[in-house]
Design a protein around this motif. Sequence first.
Motif, PDB file in Angstrom:
ATOM      1  N   UNK A   1     -27.874  36.068 128.278  1.00  0.00           N
ATOM      2  CA  UNK A   1     -28.508  37.339 127.916  1.00  0.00           C
ATOM      3  C   UNK A   1     -29.343  37.884 129.064  1.00  0.00           C
ATOM      4  N   UNK A   2     -29.596  39.184 129.011  1.00  0.00           N
ATOM      5  CA  UNK A   2     -30.557  39.766 129.931  1.00  0.00           C
ATOM      6  C   UNK A   2     -31.778  40.203 129.123  1.00  0.00           C
ATOM      7  N   UNK A   3     -32.919  39.586 129.466  1.00  0.00           N
ATOM      8  CA  UNK A   3     -34.162  39.932 128.777  1.00  0.00           C
ATOM      9  C   UNK A   3     -35.010  40.772 129.721  1.00  0.00           C
ATOM     10  N   UNK A   4     -35.430  41.936 129.254  1.00  0.00           N
ATOM     11  CA  UNK A   4     -36.268  42.797 130.091  1.00  0.00           C
ATOM     12  C   UNK A   4     -37.721  42.639 129.678  1.00  0.00           C
ATOM     13  N   UNK A   5     -38.556  42.346 130.683  1.00  0.00           N
ATOM     14  CA  UNK A   5     -39.992  42.234 130.457  1.00  0.00           C
ATOM     15  C   UNK A   5     -40.581  43.565 130.911  1.00  0.00           C
ATOM     16  N   UNK A   6     -41.046  44.375 129.958  1.00  0.00           N
ATOM     17  CA  UNK A   6     -41.472  45.726 130.299  1.00  0.00           C
ATOM     18  C   UNK A   6     -42.977  45.869 130.104  1.00  0.00           C
ATOM     19  N   UNK A   7     -43.625  46.556 131.019  1.00  0.00           N
ATOM     20  CA  UNK A   7     -45.053  46.797 130.871  1.00  0.00           C
ATOM     21  C   UNK A   7     -45.544  47.580 132.069  1.00  0.00           C
ATOM     22  N   UNK A   8     -46.768  48.143 131.972  1.00  0.00           N
ATOM     23  CA  UNK A   8     -47.303  48.902 133.085  1.00  0.00           C
ATOM     24  C   UNK A   8     -47.850  47.946 134.125  1.00  0.00           C
ATOM     25  N   UNK A   9     -48.213  48.478 135.298  1.00  0.00           N
ATOM     26  CA  UNK A   9     -48.723  47.588 136.327  1.00  0.00           C
ATOM     27  C   UNK A   9     -50.017  46.956 135.820  1.00  0.00           C
TER      28      UNK A   9
ATOM     29  N   UNK B   1     -39.622  44.968 134.756  1.00  0.00           N
ATOM     30  CA  UNK B   1     -39.585  46.371 135.137  1.00  0.00           C
ATOM     31  C   UNK B   1     -40.702  47.143 134.444  1.00  0.00           C
ATOM     32  N   UNK B   2     -41.098  48.250 135.074  1.00  0.00           N
ATOM     33  CA  UNK B   2     -42.070  49.120 134.424  1.00  0.00           C
ATOM     34  C   UNK B   2     -41.358  50.313 133.810  1.00  0.00           C
ATOM     35  N   UNK B   3     -40.049  50.416 134.072  1.00  0.00           N
ATOM     36  CA  UNK B   3     -39.332  51.615 133.698  1.00  0.00           C
ATOM     37  C   UNK B   3     -38.468  51.351 132.469  1.00  0.00           C
ATOM     38  N   UNK B   4     -38.967  51.746 131.332  1.00  0.00           N
ATOM     39  CA  UNK B   4     -38.304  51.468 130.064  1.00  0.00           C
ATOM     40  C   UNK B   4     -36.914  52.096 130.033  1.00  0.00           C
TER      41      UNK B   4
ATOM     42  N   UNK C   1     -45.779  54.640 122.237  1.00  0.00           N
ATOM     43  CA  UNK C   1     -46.458  55.387 123.293  1.00  0.00           C
ATOM     44  C   UNK C   1     -45.635  55.326 124.586  1.00  0.00           C
ATOM     45  N   UNK C   2     -45.117  54.134 124.911  1.00  0.00           N
ATOM     46  CA  UNK C   2     -44.308  53.985 126.122  1.00  0.00           C
ATOM     47  C   UNK C   2     -43.062  54.860 126.041  1.00  0.00           C
ATOM     48  N   UNK C   3     -42.428  54.849 124.883  1.00  0.00           N
ATOM     49  CA  UNK C   3     -41.194  55.622 124.745  1.00  0.00           C
ATOM     50  C   UNK C   3     -41.489  57.112 124.830  1.00  0.00           C
ATOM     51  N   UNK C   4     -42.603  57.523 124.216  1.00  0.00           N
ATOM     52  CA  UNK C   4     -42.882  58.955 124.199  1.00  0.00           C
ATOM     53  C   UNK C   4     -43.427  59.453 125.529  1.00  0.00           C
ATOM     54  N   UNK C   5     -43.841  58.555 126.431  1.00  0.00           N
ATOM     55  CA  UNK C   5     -44.372  59.073 127.691  1.00  0.00           C
ATOM     56  C   UNK C   5     -43.272  59.261 128.728  1.00  0.00           C
ATOM     57  N   UNK C   6     -42.037  59.029 128.348  1.00  0.00           N
ATOM     58  CA  UNK C   6     -40.936  59.492 129.190  1.00  0.00           C
ATOM     59  C   UNK C   6     -41.086  61.003 129.316  1.00  0.00           C
TER      60      UNK C   6
END
Lengths: 347, 524
Positions: B30-38, B207-210, B248-253
């Motif tokens: 699997x590919x697991x993405x660890x997402x978050x801001x800096x 990544x920081x980029x959802x 919030x992360x999704x809507x700040x695209x």
Amino acid sequence: MALPSLRLRNPVSARQWQAFRSNRRGYWSLWIFLVLFILSLGAEFIANDKPLLVHYDGELYTPVFNAYPETTFGGFFESEANYRDPVVKDLIEENGWILWPPIRFSYNTINYDLSEPAPAPPSAENWLGTDDQGRDVAAGLIYGFRISVLFGLMLTLFSSIVGIIIGAIQGYYGGWLDLAGQRFLEIWSSMPILFLIIIISSFVVPSFWTLLIIMLLFSWMTLVDLVRAEFLRCRNMDYVRAAHAMGVRTPVIMFRHMLPNAMVATITFLPFILNGAVVTLTSLDFIGFGLPPDSPSLGRLVGQGKANLHAPWLGISVFATLTVMLTLLVFIGEAVRDAFDTRKFLQ
Amino acid sequence: MSLLSLRGLTIRFGQDVAVDNMSLDLEPGHMLALVGESGSGKSLTALSILDLLPDSASWQAEALSLDGENLLGLTENRKRSLRGGRIGTIFQEPLTALNPLHTVEKQISESLFVHQGMSRQKARKRCLELLGQVELPATMEMLGRYPHQLSGGQRQRVMIAMALANDPQILIADEPTTALDVTVQETILTLIKRLQNELNLSILLISHDLAVVSRFADDILVMHHGKKVEAGPTAQVLAEPKEAYTRHLISSEPRGKMPPLAEDAPVLLEATTMAVTFKEKRKSLFSPAPLMRAVDEIDLSVRRGETLGIVGESGSGKSTLALALLRLVKSQGQILMDGTDLRQLNHRQMRGWRSRLQVVFQDPFGSLNPRMTVGQIVAEGLAVHASAMSSQERDGKVIQMLDEVDLPAEARHRYPHEFSGGQRQRIAIARALIMEPELLILDEPTSALDRSVQYQILELLKSLQKKHDLSYLFISHDLKVIRSICHRVMVMKDGKVVEQGDTDAIFDQPQHDYTHKLMSAAFA
């Protein structure tokens, strides 16, 4: 010792001062050096062949500041009183008292009452002995320290000013000016400095100031590369660009935005430049092309030590003085370097 | 059962808790993405798996196992065989992660020597095989190259080849494409995805980029302030986010469009046949230095209240164009503003015009002088253009500007390093606004910022535009940002304009191949 509570407005400077203080060795070195330097500024009150204060016939005299003829104290000669003369001493003490400095010799006072031929070993009168002319070594060290440090400070100050200005211009404008400047620097710095100074001082009688100017001709180059590199780097910083975009004048940008960055490299280097200046002056004095013969000098004392190996107090005492002075400066320099280390404190 | 399992990880720097009770499971293949801001602790989490945290950090975990084997309390030797052996790593910045003095062959074969003790011949064969796998030409010429002879994408491929050298089970990719252009980013991620399927790798993608991540990852784990917020299959997390932070992360695209401009808006600035050339290094002493056309005969115009977007990859000349318009680099052509050609003015005459034409740069850390207070920084322009102002008036003006960019008045006594990236960008905007400009050139103003901060800055810029009837020249490589804020778009490549037109037209019906490629990379 009460620590000064410096209130620095800029937190960057405040942090740097904190970092400097946290290097205990450098911090104490600074204090010791400052105390020694300030004491040596008052060398006339520590080592002098004139009394600090004379009380004669109900009146006070200050021979350190004023010259009094011997007749003032009932002597025969119209010339200035020689207070070391037993006759004069007796005359004064009949009608008053004399307050002597801790060392009753100036750097050029010759002690004629030595119990042994000069150079005489340390005694209660000459704490560190005398040189081969019968002059007190302790007095010579104090005056020599003072003139070395003063000379070094002056040279450091002037060569920093010249070096910063030239480095700033080269770094800011870059291009042809920079290229020409760098080539000139390379040629100029490849000159054999010591020989040139020896040649120049053979037809210009060296005094404190002429020697300073001659040495300045070659010592200004140390900082040019540092400041130039810093200006070259800053020139493309966005805040410099932003200032240009606001129409701020070039000299203002150089002074306000770029110079403070270059100052870090400069201040870090200052103690080492000072060190270099002191060493150069000492070596010139040592080979006899330095300050005029009648001025106090550590270099000449080193020379005396070399010429009189049977009198080890000469060599050892001047060696100790130089070592302490240079080591203190290096320690201070290290602490300053730590304090300005951006990797530690600006991130 | 999961291949890699981490339970109750806590990382501390002194008293500060950087990662708090973090857990993750990586399934085989699997590919697991660890997402978050800096600063959310995602890289630290990955580094702790390899026990490569900086010395100043202290960490503990309840459990850490790979394929059922406990990884806690291994000897240093065993840990080394893990790193580069069973777990491969790709770092963010391929230029610094590769040794500049080693050839490609040396970089790749190093870990082969260390972990497998291969002979030179065998290692070379393996290197060529790996180059083929990462879609680089599998030639001896490629093996002999040095990092500076490779492009950013090629370097990242070499990094991947290095990570794959010892047939790892797990690949940790720490922001593998952040430093790359959009189109290259796309190809690298596709490559990683292909390798995952072909080699049955398990991948931990940080990544920081959802948006980027959601197209490739099987599972997503969202982190915030060192804590796990939410985890699950990608589609599920995106479609039904359970936590407010994920929403919030999704809507700040960046989204939305600019309202159309009034038809009769006058032209504010018009530049014709703008060109900037740089001399390259001459080949021999007597030949003339070849010219590099960084900006090649570009025409543009900006109307009052309009935002003109300039899009292009790095090296396309968009920042140089901005500097030329500001007259900070030498250029040819004409820059007309109110009928005056700015290029004809000397420095003294130009000074009066400078207040009408201001700039905000990309890097919020490099664009503020660290040795000046925010008050001094913001007021600097006043000293030039309103020198008659009293210090009280000046102070009032600074407070007013800080208020406009939503910073408190007390901020003016503090220094730039005390502020976050987004706040610094606000300060830079205030510094430009205090001059009351008509045109603001924004050179990648949001590229160094996290998505949610970026969103706030974009909203701020929109509201300032409305309030002051400002015109923007907005330079960016991020097409989503461009679409949300620009009225018109200009696409640049190699110093030339490839295509320009209204935002809708460009985005819906790109005419040029290159624009097509950009679009498909950004909105696949």
